[in-house]
Scaffold this motif. Structure first.
Motif, PDB file in Angstrom:
ATOM      1  N   ARG A 119      46.799  58.763  27.657  1.00 22.41           N
ATOM      2  CA  ARG A 119      47.886  58.090  26.949  1.00 22.41           C
ATOM      3  C   ARG A 119      48.293  56.868  27.743  1.00 22.41           C
ATOM      4  NH1 ARG A 119      53.670  58.007  26.259  1.00 22.41           N
ATOM      5  NH2 ARG A 119      54.193  57.692  24.053  1.00 22.41           N
TER       6      ARG A 119
ATOM      7  N   GLU B 155      49.764  59.022  30.568  1.00 22.77           N
ATOM      8  CA  GLU B 155      49.312  60.356  30.944  1.00 22.77           C
ATOM      9  C   GLU B 155      47.848  60.307  31.360  1.00 22.77           C
ATOM     10  OE1 GLU B 155      49.999  63.210  27.866  1.00 22.77           O
ATOM     11  OE2 GLU B 155      52.191  62.942  27.897  1.00 22.77           O
TER      12      GLU B 155
ATOM     13  N   ARG C 215      51.892  62.850  34.225  1.00 22.07           N
ATOM     14  CA  ARG C 215      52.535  61.993  33.239  1.00 22.07           C
ATOM     15  C   ARG C 215      53.691  61.261  33.900  1.00 22.07           C
ATOM     16  NH1 ARG C 215      53.973  67.610  30.544  1.00 22.07           N
ATOM     17  NH2 ARG C 215      55.783  68.201  31.801  1.00 22.07           N
TER      18      ARG C 215
END
Length: 212
Positions: free
Chosen positions: A102, A109, A172
């Motif tokens: 991500r 992430e 994250r």
């Protein structure tokens, strides 16, 4: 992974600090296989225990590889290592082999695992490896948030549990707040059950024109 161009928020993005512009590399599948083999070799370099006479043969083979590649040593920003985002760790042996899953202004992430090469003792990841992972993460968080080229001013890590090797993990993080040249960032490392292994916070400071 979400495509995001920081120039949308900062048209002068590439002109902050003294960094040259490093374009992504596309070295072909041979480089990916080479990096994967080298990562396995790193694991074996810290775990193999062969007969004594085999070390001489291992040296000869390693020396042959050094001889093969030495004529092609390139300047920083020219070699594909660290510039190949499609590979774990961006194709850099310095970085843990994690994959970006991500990449957005509100957070980044990565998933991955640590291997024998990263052991500090008793099958646990060396404590010094986690700041490297978080520092790499903080750079991507800053970039994804559209912040100009920045340096790490401080990085604080809290170790909550022992981080295991050969186990799927996730890290994250996000920009917590921003003030002028400063971006305060935070991140956490969790296992497959979302148990917190370590967390970090830091300060990324935008470079002034010409700063290294």
């Amino acid at each position: 992974m979400t495509d995001f161009d920081p120039r949308q928020l900062d048209p002068d993005y590439e002109h902050h600090g003294g960094f040259p512009e490093y374009a992504p590399a596309s070295p072909g599948p041979g480089f990916g296989r080479f990096v994967a083999a080298m990562r396995r070799l790193q694991d074996l370099a810290v775990s193999a225990d062969p007969d004594d006479d085999l070390w001489d043969e291992a040296f000869d083979r390693a020396a042959a590889l050094v001889e093969l590649l030495s004529p092609y040593e390139a300047e920083e920003g020219k070699a594909p290592a660290g510039r190949t985002p499609d590979l774990p760790g961006m194709g850099s042996l310095l970085l843990p082999p994690w994959t970006l899953t991500r990449y957005a202004p509100d957070g980044v992430e990565m998933t991955g695992h640590f291997s024998r090469f990263h052991v500090g003792g008793n099958h646990a990841v060396h404590g010094g490896v986690l700041p490297l992972l978080f520092d790499h993460m903080f750079g991507m968080i800053s970039h994804a948030a559209g912040r100009p080229i920045s340096r790490t001013a401080f990085l604080h890590v809290d170790y909550r549990r022992v981080t295991p090797i050969d186990t799927p993990l996730l890290v994250r993080g996000r920009v917590s707040s921003a003030e002028g040249r400063k971006a305060f960032v935070s991140a956490e490392l969790v296992d497959a059950d979302d148990a917190l292994l370590a967390e970090a916070n830091g300060l990324m400071v935008r470079l002034l024109p010409g700063q290294p």
